[in-house]
Design a protein around this motif. Structure first.
Motif, mmCIF file in Angstrom:
data_model
loop_
_atom_site.group_PDB
_atom_site.id
_atom_site.type_symbol
_atom_site.label_atom_id
_atom_site.label_comp_id
_atom_site.label_asym_id
_atom_site.label_seq_id
_atom_site.Cartn_x
_atom_site.Cartn_y
_atom_site.Cartn_z
ATOM 1 N N GLU A 198 -4.011 10.561 1.658
ATOM 2 C CA GLU A 198 -4.226 10.290 0.234
ATOM 3 C C GLU A 198 -3.731 8.872 -0.049
ATOM 4 N N VAL A 199 -4.627 8.004 -0.475
ATOM 5 C CA VAL A 199 -4.236 6.649 -0.852
ATOM 6 C C VAL A 199 -3.813 6.683 -2.318
ATOM 7 N N VAL A 200 -2.570 6.347 -2.561
ATOM 8 C CA VAL A 200 -2.043 6.329 -3.928
ATOM 9 C C VAL A 200 -2.483 5.043 -4.613
ATOM 10 N N GLY A 201 -2.385 3.915 -3.895
ATOM 11 C CA GLY A 201 -2.833 2.658 -4.472
ATOM 12 C C GLY A 201 -2.253 1.449 -3.768
ATOM 13 N N ILE A 202 -2.707 0.281 -4.207
ATOM 14 C CA ILE A 202 -2.211 -1.001 -3.722
ATOM 15 C C ILE A 202 -1.540 -1.682 -4.913
ATOM 16 N N TYR A 203 -0.334 -2.210 -4.671
ATOM 17 C CA TYR A 203 0.485 -2.730 -5.757
ATOM 18 C C TYR A 203 0.906 -4.174 -5.471
ATOM 19 N N ALA A 261 5.403 4.131 -7.627
ATOM 20 C CA ALA A 261 4.266 5.002 -7.283
ATOM 21 C C ALA A 261 4.635 5.944 -6.140
ATOM 22 N N LEU A 278 0.856 -1.186 0.000
ATOM 23 C CA LEU A 278 0.000 0.000 0.000
ATOM 24 C C LEU A 278 0.888 1.230 0.000
ATOM 25 N N SER A 315 6.732 -1.965 -8.042
ATOM 26 C CA SER A 315 5.617 -1.123 -8.496
ATOM 27 C C SER A 315 5.241 -0.096 -7.436
ATOM 28 N N ALA A 316 5.244 -0.527 -6.186
ATOM 29 C CA ALA A 316 4.910 0.384 -5.085
ATOM 30 C C ALA A 316 5.951 1.489 -4.966
#
Length: 76
Positions: free
Chosen positions: A26-31, A40, A6, A36-37
């Motif tokens: 702010e959640v950037v994303g789950i990788y 990001a 995350l 990849s994380a």
């Protein structure tokens, strides 16, 4: 299971801590992997590089989902 990561961030009260102001998260994303994380995370951090109170982090979700059995309390 993939090794999920995350990436999230927000404004911190002190740049030397991880004491986030919850209203600014702010959640950037789950990788699916660390590479990849990290990519990001770098993009998010670069976007806010001039703001010392903004911080982004990578959380190893797979470690939370598969905790170390030696560290778990016995059930009983």
């Amino acid at each position: 299971m993939s090794k999920l990561h995350l990436v999230f961030g927000g404004r911190v009260k002190d740049p030397q801590t991880l004491d986030f102001d919850e209203k600014t998260i702010e959640v950037v994303g789950i990788y699916p992997d660390y590479a990849s994380a990290e990519k990001a995370w770098r993009a998010a951090a670069q976007r806010t590089v001039d703001d010392a109170e903004m911080k982004f982090v990578v959380v190893h979700l797979h470690r939370l989902l598969e905790p170390d059995p030696d560290l778990q309390a016995p059930h009983g």
